[in-house]
Scaffold this motif. Sequence first.
Motif, mmCIF file in Angstrom:
data_model
loop_
_atom_site.group_PDB
_atom_site.id
_atom_site.type_symbol
_atom_site.label_atom_id
_atom_site.label_comp_id
_atom_site.label_asym_id
_atom_site.label_seq_id
_atom_site.Cartn_x
_atom_site.Cartn_y
_atom_site.Cartn_z
ATOM 1 N N UNK A 42 0.810 -1.221 0.000
ATOM 2 C CA UNK A 42 0.000 0.000 0.000
ATOM 3 C C UNK A 42 0.842 1.269 0.000
ATOM 4 N N UNK A 43 2.135 1.151 -0.170
ATOM 5 C CA UNK A 43 2.930 2.278 -0.651
ATOM 6 C C UNK A 43 4.078 1.671 -1.445
ATOM 7 N N UNK A 61 9.415 13.437 6.934
ATOM 8 C CA UNK A 61 8.042 13.903 7.072
ATOM 9 C C UNK A 61 7.822 15.237 6.373
ATOM 10 N N UNK A 67 -5.713 12.064 9.645
ATOM 11 C CA UNK A 67 -4.287 12.099 9.292
ATOM 12 C C UNK A 67 -3.495 12.514 10.528
ATOM 13 N N UNK A 68 -2.411 11.829 10.751
ATOM 14 C CA UNK A 68 -1.569 12.116 11.920
ATOM 15 C C UNK A 68 -0.337 12.899 11.485
ATOM 16 N N UNK A 69 0.009 13.909 12.270
ATOM 17 C CA UNK A 69 1.131 14.765 11.880
ATOM 18 C C UNK A 69 2.434 13.982 11.786
ATOM 19 N N UNK A 70 2.667 13.183 12.807
ATOM 20 C CA UNK A 70 3.925 12.445 12.861
ATOM 21 C C UNK A 70 5.150 13.332 12.651
ATOM 22 N N UNK A 127 -3.611 21.054 11.398
ATOM 23 C CA UNK A 127 -2.683 20.294 10.571
ATOM 24 C C UNK A 127 -2.656 20.981 9.213
ATOM 25 N N UNK A 154 -2.099 7.118 1.204
ATOM 26 C CA UNK A 154 -1.583 6.116 2.145
ATOM 27 C C UNK A 154 -1.849 6.379 3.623
ATOM 28 N N UNK A 155 -2.059 7.625 4.025
ATOM 29 C CA UNK A 155 -2.070 7.918 5.463
ATOM 30 C C UNK A 155 -3.473 7.813 6.055
ATOM 31 N N UNK A 156 -3.559 7.040 7.120
ATOM 32 C CA UNK A 156 -4.854 6.806 7.735
ATOM 33 C C UNK A 156 -4.651 6.289 9.152
ATOM 34 N N UNK A 164 1.394 3.356 10.131
ATOM 35 C CA UNK A 164 0.961 4.652 9.618
ATOM 36 C C UNK A 164 1.912 5.035 8.491
#
Lengths: 325, 160, 776
Positions: free
Chosen positions: A231-232, B140, C211-214, C374, C670-672, C690
């Motif tokens: 998934x990536x 990030x 979505x998480x900042x991370x 965010x 991708x982010x969830x 994540x």
Amino acid sequence: MKPFAYARPATVAEASRLLGRGSPAIAGGTDLLGLMKGGIAVPERLVDLSGIEGLRGWSRERGAGLRIGALTPLVDLEEDDRLARSLPIVREALADAATLQLKGMGTIGGNLLQRNRCWYFRDEAFPCWLKGGIRCFAADGESHYHAVVGTDAGCNRVTPSDLAPALVAHDAQVRLASARGTRTVSVADLFTDPALHRREEHTIRPGEILTHVVVPEAGLQRRGTYRKAMDRKAWSFALVSVAAAARVREGRLRDVRIVLGSVAPIPWRALEAEQAVEGTTVDDAQARRASELVLRDAVPLKDNAYKIPLARELVRRALLRLAGA
Amino acid sequence: MLGPGAADVAFEVNGHPASVHVPPHHTLLDALRDELGLTGAKRVCDEGTCGACTVLVDGRPTYSCMTLAVACEGRSIETVEGLAHDGQLDPVQQAFIATDAYQCGFCTPGQIMSVVALLRANKAPTAEDVHRAVAGNLCRCGAYPGIVEAALRAARARRR
Amino acid sequence: MKSDHARVVRTRVEFEGEITDELALIQGDDVEAWPEGAALEKVGRPTPRIDGASKVTGRARYTHDLRLPGMLHVRILRSPYARARVRRIDASQALALAGVRGVLHRFNAPKAAFRGEETIFRDEVRFVGDEVAAVAATSEEIAAQALRLITVDYEVLPHVVDLEEAMDDASPRIDEKGNVEEAAKHERGDVAGALREADVVVEATYRTSTQLHNSFETHGAVATWDGDLLTVHESTQHVFGVRQGLQAALRIPYGKIRVLCENMGGGFGSKGGVGKYTIIAALFARELGLPVRCVLDRGEENLAAGNRSATLQRVSVAVKGGRITALAHDSWSNAGQGRWVADPTGPTKGLYDVPNVRARSYKVMANTGSLSAFRAPGYVEGTFALEAAIDEAADRARIDPLELRRRHAAGEHDPMSGLRYSLKRLIDCYDIGAKEIGWSRRKPGGLRGSAPGTRRGLGMASQLWGGSGLPPAYAMVHLNPDGTAVARIGTQDIGTGTRTIIAQICAEELGIDVDAVRVEIGDTDSPYAPISAGSLTVSSIGPAVRLAARDAREQLLEIAAGIMEVPKTELRMQRGSIGARGALRSIAKVFEDLQNYTVIGRGARMPNPEDVSMKTFGAHFAEVEVDPRTGEVTVERVVAVHDIGRVIDPLTARSQVQGGVIQALGFALTEERHVDRATGRVLSTSLEIYKVPTVKDVPKIVVRFVDVPDTEANNIGAKGLGEPPIIPTAGAIANAVSNALGIRVRHLPLTPRRLLQLVAAAEAEGAGGRGAARPS
């Protein structure tokens, strides 16, 4: 991590004496340390195998198949051109496995013995069946990455290893050594049959050391290919993976193996599809028909039905690749 | 047998002998940051998924958060702090500045170590080679285009 | 400067979509903005970061890296339950552990106000990860060990974590007033009428995930007391915000608090002020008389440090006679335990000239961690829904989606305020982007992909954001006798290159090299600067820096005029020298006799003009390849075009755009955050599960700027670029995938799982041999 003692034996015999319950082996550590940091594994003593000579590198002797030392780092296997000629599926399976750092640290033995990635298993707070509890939290929880088949025991984990399906497709074996002697089992049998209802993922016994992976001559005669959906684009465990291998002569496939990863608690043979293409020349229609036989017994959970069409598509592509290459 | 208490571990860091007194459950990252004061390698995921703690162990890019310090006895460790010599930045470091291959800079030391390892093994990498080398170094802020550009630029500079 | 007196003015400011009138104290007079085409030597030139060497050598010191003598470490005990009452806490065993110095929890902690609550440890914990107790010990390891020795008696209460479940009346009510609360509404024109009379009406439901900042450097602080002076090092986007939070929590004067942030490892909106960890560190440090470090680990970061709300959005688009006649947008956001909510309908209200608009936005409470800003909160989610719906409408009306947007993008007045835009170059963004991506290749139903069975599509989306900056912001620039300068301002560099931009502007005004300017930021003992968020840093501090540098220059010229016996008006400063008609004297020479005489320049950010609307605009174009049989989406190219006024540093601006696109790529594909509904535990607390984009996920990103100064906005002509590049990408990607497949994408992230579900559903529906992947 909780404190533990640390030993770095120089021989298999010495290591075997040190190993036991509460005293597991560590090689690359890329899985075990994660489990320890998460509180899932709490060893009293680690037995570091990295000081044992003779378990690195690979050799191929006529008639004796291919022998790979269990401590060989994955990246060494991936980058070796000669190995890629002997058993190309290894490079293919490792290409999208983990990251360069993890492949430099992780070993082939550790890759086969790594534990599953289920997010309930890896969260200390969930007393799941595999950790001694009474139920599987994924069964009625969040099941995006879980098993669709072979979950008799009520544990919906999947095998994460990229190499396992590839090696099973080539009938590979592992050598397990202990103070009591050495035994050889197939890579397929290294994984605990879920039907046995044991709270373990591998059949390796306490005190045993996985010393070598051996691919017999017959396995080396097969052409193999590996397909992985993620998934990536990098650094993901497979959503579904497929290793397919067969002896190919004049376009005809024989001794076909189709092995799925990340769909079941063990590397999952698609036996019906194997039989459907055995002895045939695979064309488009044939590949499609065979792929539709894959995972016919699957019972998906809330979130993972997508794995079924995905597995079928990867099988279809793998078969066409086998027949066409 | 060592531990569970602290034991002496000796290795080489950036070409100089170093020794730390740590228990077996401490990682190389712990030892570098807490014992040796080398805080270039960062703790981000602490479980071998992000690459911010990447250092070279015997020349190989390694997640120091997933490496036990005791397992490094006798080994050679290279960190971002050891790259510049006599105030002269390594070509990889120079290229990171020139291409603006960072934003917050927190993953940068790890990215740089991965690129350094790549360029030692491969004098003329392609963009794809760079991708493989840094796919285990997450960023990030999304500085990836600059990082790839920096790696290729540093390789060219080295060849010259 | 003529009017040097300080005065208070009213000024209109925009922060993260909210426009308010505020008072600002200013002094001095403004100068004209550098005009378009001005011959600038430093500003507008690609300039490598002045702090680059510290970042590439590992020397750059972050809060995480701080090691102070005797420093204690804190670990926080967090609620394992999504909702529970804390009845009793027994910490005696923890306190008995060697190395443990203290335990704080609701029964012994002093009152400390935090975000409207009186204490930092709640009696009713409301999400998994809510703070229950904290331990200070001589090492993190001992503190962590001690957490396991604390016994807490919880009374577990019913909870709800999922957005749509929380909206259901049958779900547990978290708040007496109910879980759903109206947050914003707007109506103009006659929406019902326009919908009735339309040729085409599209009504669709869109969903986006949490979505998480991370941020790579997790939230954290190190606190020390020296007598009654509290010094806090914190990884923050607003040192003054942290100071204010500490003042409110601890009730000590501002003069006794100093907050420092030398470098910080990413915030993306989540580090806007004081955290509970800051207060905990300060309380322990005061009680124990030693420096105390409280830094979250990765798991905590993803539980209790904020997130972008999941949304459910309903959008209706009416088209008549080839134009959009109405937009209706209802949006629900999962705020978790947050006290506010972002507004996803912002773009619907303001992006396009549409006469009839109705927008309503709701905040939904649930037992998950609070949302926090965010990067373009609301706008990322809302732009996706709006732009996807507009594409659906364009397809249905058989109009090229870019053409349909053009018909509503040329307006010179802000549809919300009616004010004239100070600058709007959205059509230019369309022209540049369409050419660069090759928009003319786009075909309804998409194109064939590079491999059998794959499809290719093009999509685009537009961007609206503020970014005009605001007062107050103050800068001081002083000159050293050798002609080098020091700029001092209480801003912080969150990774965007703020230090470098300050140096460029100073160097420009002073006629010296960028290298000759040292920039001192990240310290509340400097003049105030606003939060580094909302795309307002450059446009807020830049003008103040320019005035301060200019003030210093004027003073120096005054002095030089006296020394050189030349009228000041004839003197110029350039390349480190002062000169007049052939005579050139270095600054150092001018200072030879004066030596330690210090020239101090001051500058204040002037109020925003009242009579214009200042916005940033942009457009992203995406080209994707989709494999409908594996669910794989490959974004091959993104063309990002932005209209942000003057670009100060094209090098760091490019990075900012690339970074925004890449974060949006994660949001899109991708982010969830995954949460176990039964327990409320977050399952995706690690960077393994994540999934932020890797280098291999990144498309070729083409960055273009219109780069025309907004001379009405402020004296540097620049607006912000923090948010704009993350806003339209997901919409552009979703529209490109929809174009490729002929299947509408309405739920992000578009993982292989979701895409395969969409394809399967479309195939099940697609009677008459109309395959989903091969639309007509």
